[in-house]
Design a protein around this motif. Structure first.
Motif, PDB file in Angstrom:
ATOM      1  N   LEU A  19      25.535  14.139  14.741  1.00  0.00           N
ATOM      2  CA  LEU A  19      26.418  15.247  15.104  1.00  0.00           C
ATOM      3  C   LEU A  19      25.683  16.398  15.785  1.00  0.00           C
ATOM      4  O   LEU A  19      26.274  17.140  16.563  1.00  0.00           O
ATOM      5  N   GLU A  20      24.405  16.562  15.439  1.00  0.00           N
ATOM      6  CA  GLU A  20      23.644  17.655  16.057  1.00  0.00           C
ATOM      7  C   GLU A  20      22.318  17.125  16.569  1.00  0.00           C
ATOM      8  O   GLU A  20      21.253  17.673  16.294  1.00  0.00           O
ATOM      9  N   GLU A  21      22.419  16.041  17.329  1.00  0.00           N
ATOM     10  CA  GLU A  21      21.233  15.356  17.783  1.00  0.00           C
ATOM     11  C   GLU A  21      20.412  16.217  18.751  1.00  0.00           C
ATOM     12  O   GLU A  21      19.204  16.356  18.602  1.00  0.00           O
ATOM     13  N   GLU A  22      21.083  16.807  19.728  1.00  0.00           N
ATOM     14  CA  GLU A  22      20.373  17.584  20.745  1.00  0.00           C
ATOM     15  C   GLU A  22      19.730  18.834  20.169  1.00  0.00           C
ATOM     16  O   GLU A  22      18.591  19.165  20.490  1.00  0.00           O
ATOM     17  N   GLU A  23      20.467  19.521  19.259  1.00  0.00           N
ATOM     18  CA  GLU A  23      19.919  20.735  18.634  1.00  0.00           C
ATOM     19  C   GLU A  23      18.648  20.385  17.861  1.00  0.00           C
ATOM     20  O   GLU A  23      17.647  21.089  17.912  1.00  0.00           O
ATOM     21  N   PHE A  24      18.719  19.280  17.136  1.00  0.00           N
ATOM     22  CA  PHE A  24      17.571  18.848  16.341  1.00  0.00           C
ATOM     23  C   PHE A  24      16.372  18.541  17.247  1.00  0.00           C
ATOM     24  O   PHE A  24      15.257  19.003  17.008  1.00  0.00           O
ATOM     25  N   LEU A  25      16.620  17.764  18.307  1.00  0.00           N
ATOM     26  CA  LEU A  25      15.510  17.366  19.187  1.00  0.00           C
ATOM     27  C   LEU A  25      14.902  18.581  19.880  1.00  0.00           C
ATOM     28  O   LEU A  25      13.691  18.643  20.111  1.00  0.00           O
ATOM     29  N   VAL A  28       7.266  18.053   9.046  1.00  0.00           N
ATOM     30  CA  VAL A  28       8.103  17.278   8.134  1.00  0.00           C
ATOM     31  C   VAL A  28       9.532  17.276   8.675  1.00  0.00           C
ATOM     32  O   VAL A  28      10.010  18.289   9.173  1.00  0.00           O
ATOM     33  N   VAL A  29      10.205  16.120   8.595  1.00  0.00           N
ATOM     34  CA  VAL A  29      11.644  16.074   8.878  1.00  0.00           C
ATOM     35  C   VAL A  29      12.328  15.603   7.606  1.00  0.00           C
ATOM     36  O   VAL A  29      11.987  14.547   7.072  1.00  0.00           O
ATOM     37  N   GLY A  68      16.767  17.258   9.208  1.00  0.00           N
ATOM     38  CA  GLY A  68      17.132  16.141  10.081  1.00  0.00           C
ATOM     39  C   GLY A  68      18.515  15.555   9.830  1.00  0.00           C
ATOM     40  O   GLY A  68      18.832  14.490  10.364  1.00  0.00           O
ATOM     41  N   VAL A  69      19.368  16.236   9.042  1.00  0.00           N
ATOM     42  CA  VAL A  69      20.682  15.648   8.719  1.00  0.00           C
ATOM     43  C   VAL A  69      21.546  15.477   9.975  1.00  0.00           C
ATOM     44  O   VAL A  69      22.174  14.439  10.174  1.00  0.00           O
ATOM     45  N   GLY A  70      21.539  16.500  10.828  1.00  0.00           N
ATOM     46  CA  GLY A  70      22.349  16.428  12.051  1.00  0.00           C
ATOM     47  C   GLY A  70      21.873  15.336  12.998  1.00  0.00           C
ATOM     48  O   GLY A  70      22.641  14.810  13.798  1.00  0.00           O
ATOM     49  N   PHE A  71      20.609  14.988  12.878  1.00  0.00           N
ATOM     50  CA  PHE A  71      20.033  13.910  13.684  1.00  0.00           C
ATOM     51  C   PHE A  71      20.412  12.557  13.088  1.00  0.00           C
ATOM     52  O   PHE A  71      20.791  11.627  13.807  1.00  0.00           O
TER      53      PHE A  71
END
Lengths: 149, 103
Positions: free
Chosen positions: B81-87, B57-58, B74-77
């Motif tokens: 702002l936190e795309e890489e951390e999320f991925l 789930v995201v 998934g908020v940072g995605f």
């Protein structure tokens, strides 16, 4: 989707509810949402608030489901003083929001690119300051559209 | 590799969840991973997870109940702002799921 008539500069609103009502009124006047829209947005905002963290500031994107929407549109408000919205990721936490995008989206898939670009402002401090410092609706639209290009 | 089945969640079950789903599809396609997504409201997650065949789930808003599969914020995605951390987190969860299946 963002038209000059949907832009409010330096709104005197003191609360999330006031700014949502003020922007909803513009949508109703231009008949792009149903009369049920403002109450639906407010109800949703109470349960699932929409403030998102940007770089050093917060933006809120109040909206509701498409059953209350006739035609897609985005309204923008800058504020005289920030107003409190709950955080999307943590509804119990209230934050000071400096910029509000009220969304009327008839079909999210149709407008994904635009919505994605709207999100771009959250990581672009320069663009945000340009938008917050705008002294006319056209200036705001120019700043936002430069981001959409 | 099989297609992964993902639930994306936001308050209205439409706008943010659709944005997250679309961004995730694009990002993972670049890794050669294909996914199918279903967009739902928080209150629909538990039922979907119990009855459907979802891998993870995201969510952009809290999800009630005891969810038996991984739940990734998934908020940072969404904001970028936190795309890489999320991925990175998503890739770890996916490799764990696929490893468990291989063993």
């Amino acid at each position: 989707m963002i038209r000059p008539e949907f832009v409010v500069l330096q709104s005197p609103a003191n609360s999330a509810e006031e700014v949502i009502r003020e922007l909803s009124e513009l949508f109703i006047r231009h008949q792009i949402v149903k009369d049920s829209y403002p109450a639906a947005v407010l109800e949703r905002e109470r349960e699932y608030p929409t403030a998102l963290p940007g770089k050093g500031f917060y933006v809120a994107i109040p909206h509701t489901d498409s059953s209350h929407v006739i035609e897609s549109g985005i309204a923008v408000a800058t504020l005289q003083t920030p107003v409190r919205f709950g955080l999307m990721s943590d509804p119990a936490e209230q934050v000071d929001v400096s910029l509000v995008f009220l969304l009327a989206v008839a079909d999210p898939r149709e407008h994904l690119v635009l919505l994605k670009h709207l999100m771009g402002i959250l990581s672009d401090t320069e663009l945000l300051h340009k938008v917050l410092g705008s002294s006319s609706a056209d200036e705001i639209l120019d700043a936002l559209q430069s981001n959409f290009a | 590799m099989r297609t992964l089945n993902i639930l994306t969640v936001c308050g209205s079950g439409t706008i943010s969840s659709t944005m997250v789903a679309q961004k995730l599809k694009e990002a993972l396609a670049a890794d050669g991973i294909s996914i199918t997504t279903t967009e739902v409201k928080p209150t629909q997650v538990l039922g979907h997870v119990e009855q459907g065949n979802y891998d993870f789930v995201v969510n952009t808003t809290p999800v009630p109940g005891n969810i038996s599969i991984p739940v990734i914020n998934g908020v940072g995605f969404l904001t970028g702002l936190e795309e890489e951390e999320f991925l990175e987190e998503v890739r770890q969860v996916i490799s764990q799921i696929l490893n468990n299946e291989a063993n």
